[in-house]
Design a protein around this motif. Structure first.
Motif, PDB file in Angstrom:
ATOM      1  N   TYR A  71       0.295  -1.477  -0.283  1.00 22.98           N
ATOM      2  CA  TYR A  71      -0.125   0.247   0.082  1.00 22.98           C
ATOM      3  C   TYR A  71       1.042   1.305   0.233  1.00 22.98           C
ATOM      4  CZ  TYR A  71      -4.873  -1.479   0.351  1.00 22.98           C
ATOM      5  OH  TYR A  71      -5.749  -2.475   0.396  1.00 22.98           O
ATOM      6  N   LEU A  72       2.008   1.242   0.950  1.00 25.04           N
ATOM      7  CA  LEU A  72       2.532   2.849   0.709  1.00 25.04           C
ATOM      8  C   LEU A  72       3.315   2.733  -0.545  1.00 25.04           C
ATOM      9  CD1 LEU A  72       3.902   1.402   4.537  1.00 25.04           C
ATOM     10  CD2 LEU A  72       2.272   3.473   3.464  1.00 25.04           C
ATOM     11  N   LYS A  73       3.562   1.705  -1.252  1.00 27.88           N
ATOM     12  CA  LYS A  73       4.266   1.932  -2.540  1.00 27.88           C
ATOM     13  C   LYS A  73       3.525   2.086  -3.750  1.00 27.88           C
ATOM     14  CE  LYS A  73       8.516  -0.869  -2.230  1.00 27.88           C
ATOM     15  NZ  LYS A  73       9.115  -2.677  -2.530  1.00 27.88           N
ATOM     16  N   LYS A  74       2.690   2.256  -3.278  1.00 30.22           N
ATOM     17  CA  LYS A  74       0.978   2.609  -3.816  1.00 30.22           C
ATOM     18  C   LYS A  74       0.950   4.281  -3.907  1.00 30.22           C
ATOM     19  CE  LYS A  74      -2.575  -1.119  -4.048  1.00 30.22           C
ATOM     20  NZ  LYS A  74      -3.145  -1.713  -3.872  1.00 30.22           N
ATOM     21  N   HIS A  75       1.828   4.952  -3.455  1.00 28.85           N
ATOM     22  CA  HIS A  75       1.619   6.186  -2.879  1.00 28.85           C
ATOM     23  C   HIS A  75       3.322   6.819  -1.913  1.00 28.85           C
ATOM     24  CE1 HIS A  75      -2.909   5.482  -3.259  1.00 28.85           C
ATOM     25  NE2 HIS A  75      -2.830   4.658  -2.230  1.00 28.85           N
ATOM     26  N   PRO A  76       3.318   6.623  -3.581  1.00 33.58           N
ATOM     27  CA  PRO A  76       5.199   7.060  -2.637  1.00 33.58           C
ATOM     28  C   PRO A  76       5.125   8.945  -2.524  1.00 33.58           C
ATOM     29  CG  PRO A  76       5.349   7.200  -5.151  1.00 33.58           C
ATOM     30  CD  PRO A  76       3.850   6.366  -5.187  1.00 33.58           C
ATOM     31  N   GLY A  77       5.569   9.451  -1.543  1.00 28.37           N
ATOM     32  CA  GLY A  77       5.125  11.110  -1.453  1.00 28.37           C
ATOM     33  C   GLY A  77       4.544  11.281  -0.926  1.00 28.37           C
ATOM     34  N   GLU A  78       3.745  11.547  -0.493  1.00 27.06           N
ATOM     35  CA  GLU A  78       2.201  10.987   0.332  1.00 27.06           C
ATOM     36  C   GLU A  78       2.286  10.632   1.586  1.00 27.06           C
ATOM     37  OE1 GLU A  78      -1.076  10.045  -1.747  1.00 27.06           O
ATOM     38  OE2 GLU A  78      -0.729  11.146  -3.250  1.00 27.06           O
ATOM     39  N   GLN A  79       1.760  11.370   2.403  1.00 30.37           N
ATOM     40  CA  GLN A  79       2.399  10.488   3.733  1.00 30.37           C
ATOM     41  C   GLN A  79       1.306  10.464   4.628  1.00 30.37           C
ATOM     42  OE1 GLN A  79       3.102  14.728   5.595  1.00 30.37           O
ATOM     43  NE2 GLN A  79       4.753  14.338   6.210  1.00 30.37           N
ATOM     44  N   ALA A  80       2.011   9.560   4.872  1.00 32.56           N
ATOM     45  CA  ALA A  80       0.412   8.161   6.172  1.00 32.56           C
ATOM     46  C   ALA A  80       1.077   7.952   7.350  1.00 32.56           C
ATOM     47  CB  ALA A  80       0.829   6.296   5.620  1.00 32.56           C
ATOM     48  N   LEU A 118       9.775  12.652   7.231  1.00 34.46           N
ATOM     49  CA  LEU A 118       9.397  11.421   7.208  1.00 34.46           C
ATOM     50  C   LEU A 118       7.885  11.307   6.109  1.00 34.46           C
ATOM     51  CD1 LEU A 118      10.116  10.916  10.940  1.00 34.46           C
ATOM     52  CD2 LEU A 118      10.910  10.134   9.378  1.00 34.46           C
ATOM     53  N   ASP A 119       7.641  10.219   5.929  1.00 35.96           N
ATOM     54  CA  ASP A 119       6.706  10.052   5.258  1.00 35.96           C
ATOM     55  C   ASP A 119       5.777   8.883   5.317  1.00 35.96           C
ATOM     56  OD1 ASP A 119       7.242  11.024   2.360  1.00 35.96           O
ATOM     57  OD2 ASP A 119       8.867   9.324   2.117  1.00 35.96           O
ATOM     58  N   VAL A 120       6.480   7.929   6.479  1.00 37.12           N
ATOM     59  CA  VAL A 120       5.583   7.456   7.143  1.00 37.12           C
ATOM     60  C   VAL A 120       5.682   7.587   9.156  1.00 37.12           C
ATOM     61  CG1 VAL A 120       4.935   4.661   8.145  1.00 37.12           C
ATOM     62  CG2 VAL A 120       5.925   5.571   5.065  1.00 37.12           C
ATOM     63  N   LEU A 121       4.670   7.386   9.797  1.00 38.36           N
ATOM     64  CA  LEU A 121       4.120   7.579  11.279  1.00 38.36           C
ATOM     65  C   LEU A 121       4.011   6.354  11.806  1.00 38.36           C
ATOM     66  CD1 LEU A 121       5.653   9.032  13.707  1.00 38.36           C
ATOM     67  CD2 LEU A 121       3.298  10.442  14.070  1.00 38.36           C
ATOM     68  N   VAL A 122       4.429   5.700  12.756  1.00 34.42           N
ATOM     69  CA  VAL A 122       4.152   4.698  13.080  1.00 34.42           C
ATOM     70  C   VAL A 122       3.595   4.581  14.822  1.00 34.42           C
ATOM     71  CG1 VAL A 122       4.082   2.159  13.521  1.00 34.42           C
ATOM     72  CG2 VAL A 122       5.322   2.943  11.722  1.00 34.42           C
ATOM     73  N   ALA A 123       2.420   4.762  14.509  1.00 38.83           N
ATOM     74  CA  ALA A 123       1.428   5.524  16.689  1.00 38.83           C
ATOM     75  C   ALA A 123       1.074   4.074  17.137  1.00 38.83           C
ATOM     76  CB  ALA A 123       1.236   6.369  16.024  1.00 38.83           C
ATOM     77  N   THR A 124       1.124   4.124  18.357  1.00 36.11           N
ATOM     78  CA  THR A 124      -0.177   3.514  19.269  1.00 36.11           C
ATOM     79  C   THR A 124      -1.005   4.630  19.564  1.00 36.11           C
ATOM     80  OG1 THR A 124       0.833   4.282  20.774  1.00 36.11           O
ATOM     81  CG2 THR A 124       1.406   1.839  20.687  1.00 36.11           C
ATOM     82  N   VAL A 174      -1.386  14.944   5.728  1.00 37.00           N
ATOM     83  CA  VAL A 174      -1.876  13.694   5.868  1.00 37.00           C
ATOM     84  C   VAL A 174      -2.640  13.132   5.368  1.00 37.00           C
ATOM     85  CG1 VAL A 174      -2.750  11.417   7.685  1.00 37.00           C
ATOM     86  CG2 VAL A 174      -0.823  13.028   8.636  1.00 37.00           C
ATOM     87  N   ARG A 175      -2.395  11.770   4.480  1.00 37.39           N
ATOM     88  CA  ARG A 175      -3.544  11.359   3.383  1.00 37.39           C
ATOM     89  C   ARG A 175      -4.126  10.423   3.557  1.00 37.39           C
ATOM     90  NH1 ARG A 175      -3.898  15.481   2.460  1.00 37.39           N
ATOM     91  NH2 ARG A 175      -3.602  17.171   1.273  1.00 37.39           N
ATOM     92  N   HIS A 176      -2.990   9.640   4.817  1.00 37.71           N
ATOM     93  CA  HIS A 176      -3.502   8.155   4.598  1.00 37.71           C
ATOM     94  C   HIS A 176      -3.443   7.305   6.280  1.00 37.71           C
ATOM     95  CE1 HIS A 176      -3.303   7.892  -0.052  1.00 37.71           C
ATOM     96  NE2 HIS A 176      -2.306   8.493   0.445  1.00 37.71           N
ATOM     97  N   VAL A 177      -3.972   6.629   6.279  1.00 35.30           N
ATOM     98  CA  VAL A 177      -4.279   5.922   7.539  1.00 35.30           C
ATOM     99  C   VAL A 177      -4.418   4.520   7.979  1.00 35.30           C
ATOM    100  CG1 VAL A 177      -5.556   5.838   9.398  1.00 35.30           C
ATOM    101  CG2 VAL A 177      -5.435   8.018   8.915  1.00 35.30           C
ATOM    102  N   GLY A 231      -9.156  12.243   2.309  1.00 33.82           N
ATOM    103  CA  GLY A 231      -8.066  11.370   2.360  1.00 33.82           C
ATOM    104  C   GLY A 231      -8.722   9.631   2.730  1.00 33.82           C
ATOM    105  N   SER A 232      -7.769   8.671   3.047  1.00 31.70           N
ATOM    106  CA  SER A 232      -8.240   7.507   2.684  1.00 31.70           C
ATOM    107  C   SER A 232      -7.854   6.342   4.313  1.00 31.70           C
ATOM    108  CB  SER A 232      -7.581   6.554   1.553  1.00 31.70           C
ATOM    109  OG  SER A 232      -6.254   6.407   1.913  1.00 31.70           O
ATOM    110  N   SER A 233      -8.349   5.618   4.559  1.00 28.50           N
ATOM    111  CA  SER A 233      -8.073   4.851   5.717  1.00 28.50           C
ATOM    112  C   SER A 233      -8.864   3.360   4.858  1.00 28.50           C
ATOM    113  CB  SER A 233      -9.021   5.040   6.534  1.00 28.50           C
ATOM    114  OG  SER A 233      -9.036   3.991   7.740  1.00 28.50           O
TER     115      SER A 233
END
Length: 460
Positions: free
Chosen positions: A239-248, A296-302, A314-317, A343-345
């Protein structure tokens, strides 16, 4: 009402707004601000990302401007409580923007920062104090701050503030605040039992609701992808590779699992960072700054971040792990489609997470569209792991590999190698095979069902 001037805000605040991108009040702002300026208690319900901070912040600034004299040493005139450090910082930043050019003073206290520096700051008092409950209690016990002259109490994300993790802290703080005060509660969700508790803090309140409670923003495209737990990391990579440069923004259930996933994504070449309860405040602030600036393009969080990130880019969750609390789903996906953007989730649902999915759809009052795989059968759910209430194994069940239904309908252990065949995962049809060795957050080590993200107790 079509502009902020028609709401009766002071010229100084209107001048500060000219330097922002706020031009037209959102529905929650247009409906709430007049009531707040009249001094009414208020319960405001609106979708995440619709401007609730301005809805209570602007009229609060207006009323404080009328006082015309400093608050006095250690005194606080208005208290805003929020459940997380990130959300507290976000509120402080917005209030400073709204009050620019005025004499209104803003202070913030959160855990993870020097309590001595915070004590020194409070010596000269503050018109507005934005705080997390734990650190505020620490300062009250030190007598570093007084709430005796506090005339305004605001609970942001009130549903979370009033749940079992925060109710005791709130009761302790409320004892220090005069009963004659204006109380404002704002949230995107308000379950019935929490609403009953909230009513004890409000006096003849006005209820402002601009959308059904728990309804996500209309511009969020939602989807669910059914996938075995061990295949989630590779699916996320796709999924991340489908949207290069877009923050997730990627949400995990546990601190350990989220950190492990971040390191895995970084090893795969993604510009990734993480925030969770095991990170210091400085680390969390630095990572958020890097994410906001585009480093950063990707932020992993609780879920510690679900209610404290306001980043329009942020375009994708991605719900890598389904949330244990169904209302948290709304807050998670509300990190995208901010301020009218789109945005998309996408939620990844393993067999043992079907109960969480059903609970979320009950809150939403509709099914989430399926974008990959197919809903797990009752048999697949039963074979996937421990029964509900037992410790989950991230797809592992008491030392045995989980079993899932294969394409032909036969039940087989996940990852088993049929005679004469190459290894294949139990990935739903149409997805490429996963790596031979399952990779991903939580693989091989059972995540705890709740509390791993640090979100089940009051933030300090």
């Amino acid at each position: 009402m079509t502009d902020f001037k028609s709401l009766g805000l002071s010229d100084k605040i209107l001048k500060a707004l000219e330097k922002t991108n706020l031009t037209t009040p959102t529905p929650i702002q247009a409906q709430a601000i007049p009531h707040i300026m009249q001094g009414r208690d208020l319960m405001g319900l609106a979708q995440t990302g619709t401007g609730k901070t301005a809805a209570f912040g602007l009229p609060l600034m207006h009323r404080l401007l009328d006082l015309g004299h400093p608050p006095g040493p250690r005194n606080v005139r208005a208290l805003i409580l929020a459940p997380t450090r990130e959300l507290t910082t976000q509120i402080r930043d917005n209030l400073e923007m709204f009050s620019k050019g005025t004499a209104v003073s803003i202070a913030m206290v959160v855990g993870g920062a020097s309590i001595n520096k915070q004590s020194d700051r409070l010596k000269r008092g503050a018109d507005v104090l934005v705080a997390t409950p734990g650190r505020l209690i620490d300062l009250l016990e030190r007598e570093a701050v007084s709430l005796e002259k506090c005339a305004y109490l605001v609970l942001d994300e009130a549903d979370h503030m009033l749940d079992m993790g925060f109710i005791h802290a709130l009761k302790k703080i409320a004892k220090h605040i005069p009963l004659r005060r204006q109380t404002l509660l704002f949230s995107a969700t308000m379950p019935k039992d929490i609403e009953d508790i909230a009513s004890t803090y409000l006096r003849d309140p006005v209820r402002v609701q601009v959308s059904p409670p728990g309804k996500p923003a209309d511009k969020i495209t939602q989807g669910v992808h059914f996938i075995p737990n061990g295949d989630k990391a590779r699916l996320l990579e796709d999924y991340l590779k489908k949207h290069p440069g877009e923050q997730a923004l990627v949400f995990g259930r546990t601190k350990h699992g989220s950190e492990k996933l971040m390191k895995l994504l970084a090893a795969w070449g993604f510009k990734a960072g993480s925030i969770h309860g095991n990170k210091s405040q400085n680390q969390r602030d630095r990572t958020l700054t890097e994410f906001k600036s585009g480093q950063l393009d990707v932020l992993v969080a609780t879920d510690v971040a679900a209610r404290g990130i306001d980043i329009p880019t942020v375009r994708h969750v991605y719900n890598y792990d389904m949330p244990n609390v169904p209302e948290n789903y709304v807050h998670r996906i509300g990190r995208t489609a901010r301020a009218g953007a789109e945005g998309s989730s996408i939620s990844f649902c393993a067999p043992i997470e079907m109960d969480e999915l059903k609970a979320i759809e009950k809150v939403l009052k509709k099914a989430i569209p399926v974008v990959g795989g197919a809903p797990w059968s009752t048999e697949a759910i039963a074979l996937a792991g421990p029964k509900p209430g037992q410790n989950r194994g991230g797809g592992q069940g008491r030392g045995r590999p989980p079993q899932v239904r294969g394409q032909a309908g036969a039940v087989k252990p996940f990852g088993a190698k049929p005679a004469g065949a190459k290894p294949q995962s139990a990935r739903p049809q149409g997805q490429r095979p996963a790596a031979a060795k399952p990779m991903g957050a939580g693989a091989g080590k059972p995540p705890r069902r709740a509390g791993g993200g640090g979100q089940s107790r009051p933030a300090r």
